[in-house]
Design an enzyme around this catalytic site. Sequence first.
Site, mmCIF file in Angstrom:
data_model
loop_
_atom_site.group_PDB
_atom_site.id
_atom_site.type_symbol
_atom_site.label_atom_id
_atom_site.label_comp_id
_atom_site.label_asym_id
_atom_site.label_seq_id
_atom_site.Cartn_x
_atom_site.Cartn_y
_atom_site.Cartn_z
ATOM 1 N N SER A 101 0.841 -1.201 0.000
ATOM 2 C CA SER A 101 0.000 0.000 0.000
ATOM 3 C C SER A 101 0.868 1.241 0.000
ATOM 4 C CB SER A 101 -0.849 -0.026 1.276
ATOM 5 O OG SER A 101 -1.417 1.243 1.503
ATOM 6 N N TYR A 146 -1.740 -1.118 11.014
ATOM 7 C CA TYR A 146 -2.012 -1.609 9.647
ATOM 8 C C TYR A 146 -0.857 -1.247 8.714
ATOM 9 C CZ TYR A 146 -3.570 -1.206 4.836
ATOM 10 O OH TYR A 146 -3.608 -1.275 3.470
ATOM 11 N N LYS A 200 2.291 -3.593 6.625
ATOM 12 C CA LYS A 200 2.695 -3.569 5.203
ATOM 13 C C LYS A 200 4.206 -3.341 5.088
ATOM 14 C CE LYS A 200 -1.338 -4.406 3.540
ATOM 15 N NZ LYS A 200 -1.619 -5.761 3.013
HETATM 16 C C1 UD1 Z 1 -5.907 4.656 3.629
HETATM 17 C C2 UD1 Z 1 -4.491 4.324 3.269
HETATM 18 C C3 UD1 Z 1 -4.437 3.150 2.347
HETATM 19 C C4 UD1 Z 1 -5.165 2.000 2.963
HETATM 20 C C5 UD1 Z 1 -6.599 2.408 3.212
HETATM 21 C C6 UD1 Z 1 -7.277 1.247 3.892
HETATM 22 C C7 UD1 Z 1 -2.995 6.247 3.151
HETATM 23 C C8 UD1 Z 1 -2.473 7.384 2.331
HETATM 24 N N1 UD1 Z 1 -3.882 5.447 2.570
HETATM 25 O O1 UD1 Z 1 -6.488 5.214 2.495
HETATM 26 O O2 UD1 Z 1 -3.117 2.760 2.123
HETATM 27 O O3 UD1 Z 1 -5.117 0.881 2.133
HETATM 28 O O4 UD1 Z 1 -6.615 3.530 4.070
HETATM 29 O O5 UD1 Z 1 -8.548 1.598 4.351
HETATM 30 O O6 UD1 Z 1 -2.638 6.051 4.297
HETATM 31 N N2 UD1 Z 1 -12.896 10.727 3.471
HETATM 32 C C9 UD1 Z 1 -13.877 11.651 3.845
HETATM 33 N N3 UD1 Z 1 -15.035 11.171 4.402
HETATM 34 C C10 UD1 Z 1 -15.275 9.835 4.584
HETATM 35 C C11 UD1 Z 1 -14.260 8.914 4.201
HETATM 36 C C12 UD1 Z 1 -13.082 9.392 3.649
HETATM 37 O O7 UD1 Z 1 -13.703 12.849 3.681
HETATM 38 O O8 UD1 Z 1 -16.331 9.478 5.124
HETATM 39 C C13 UD1 Z 1 -11.653 11.221 2.855
HETATM 40 C C14 UD1 Z 1 -10.419 10.918 3.685
HETATM 41 O O9 UD1 Z 1 -10.152 11.931 4.609
HETATM 42 C C15 UD1 Z 1 -9.361 10.829 2.593
HETATM 43 C C16 UD1 Z 1 -10.122 10.318 1.349
HETATM 44 O O10 UD1 Z 1 -11.494 10.561 1.634
HETATM 45 O O11 UD1 Z 1 -8.862 12.103 2.285
HETATM 46 C C17 UD1 Z 1 -9.915 8.849 1.085
HETATM 47 O O12 UD1 Z 1 -10.137 8.137 2.312
HETATM 48 P P1 UD1 Z 1 -10.183 6.555 2.362
HETATM 49 O O13 UD1 Z 1 -11.051 6.030 1.271
HETATM 50 O O14 UD1 Z 1 -10.513 6.154 3.764
HETATM 51 O O15 UD1 Z 1 -8.697 6.105 1.981
HETATM 52 P P2 UD1 Z 1 -7.288 6.591 2.581
HETATM 53 O O16 UD1 Z 1 -7.414 7.025 3.981
HETATM 54 O O17 UD1 Z 1 -6.668 7.508 1.592
#
Ligand code: UD1
Length: 335
Positions: free
Chosen positions: A125, A150, A154
Amino acid sequence: MTKILVTGGAGYIGSHTVVELVNHGYEPVIVDNFSNSSPSVLDGIAKITGKRPAIYEGDCNDAAFMARVFASERPAGAIHFAAYKAVGESVAKPLMYYENNIGSLLVLLKTMLAFECHLLVFSSSCTVYGTPDKLPVTEASPMQEAESPYGYTKQVSERIIADTCRAHPGLAAVALRYFNPIGAHPSAHIGELPLGVPNNLVPFVTQTAAGIRPELVVFGNDYNTPDGTNIRDYIHVVDLAVAHVKTLQYLQKEDVSYDVINVGTGRGHSVLEVVHTFEQVSGRSLPHRIGPRRPGDVEQVYAAVDKARTTLGWQARYSLEDALRDAWRWQQSLE
Ligand code: UD1
């Protein structure tokens, strides 16, 4: 036909990879304990490919079970998806994460060596990079201290695989560092099936649009990005699945010991861009509000994809629009 063991093959990325393995003439053999997946995924795979792969229900931590699977199937290679993946849960239950994610890898590697299975593709990841100093992030970027158990599993797993390949020249492995996998198969026969309230953005978006969740909370708009929200590299799960097949072909053709390769699109999109693009492709307005930052979120990260292009001959073909359209079609198929 080359037989490939796919641990976690009934899961989200695993099931899409099983489809692409069949499409490219491989014979996938699935190992899954259905802890975060459903046997009905096999029906979806069969509808798309016309084939129903062999499946063994069991736990990759169970060495005797894994030895039985290897003894009867004798796979030429393995793709190891089976792992826990929820960042927040890993903070609350670190031992569960270390035991499952590291323990299953140790069992798999030992079994592969015992049964002369020489090729491994590992699900890593972009989380291993932490907050990168420079963007886009290349494979040469140093790892930062992991933000969560987590993420640490990795980093440690990559190291375990590298050390094992060094000690056993017959073994060849690639760790694929995924950016943010989203979307579903365009047929809508398989897709993501999150248990309970989704942690990840896109399943939360599609469930909100379907009326299952009242609203999406955008985690912060005060970041140092053009619209203030986090930036990620969202990759269509079918593109990601194809990258696994290309990696196997690379391992079969070239003299590789161990390598790491980013799998992303090379393009970053903000959370609000995802929301607005989703509204365009679905024709629905998405209830959302700005909330506080989520602890542990990286401000922005997107991939340098040159290595995937030059070593694997692979690049992403689907756009953010395609991925969100397919995610929405999949969500609608569940209703
Ligand atoms: C993270 C990890 C990734 C991991 C994944 C597992 C990093 C950069 N990435 O992804 O390696 O495999 O988790 O779950 O560490 N968001 C909102 N509202 C929500 C949900 C998400 O605003 O309800 C935003 C988050 O703040 C983020 C983006 O959407 O900026 C993506 O979030 P998400 O889909 O959870 O993935 P990551 O956190 O990027």
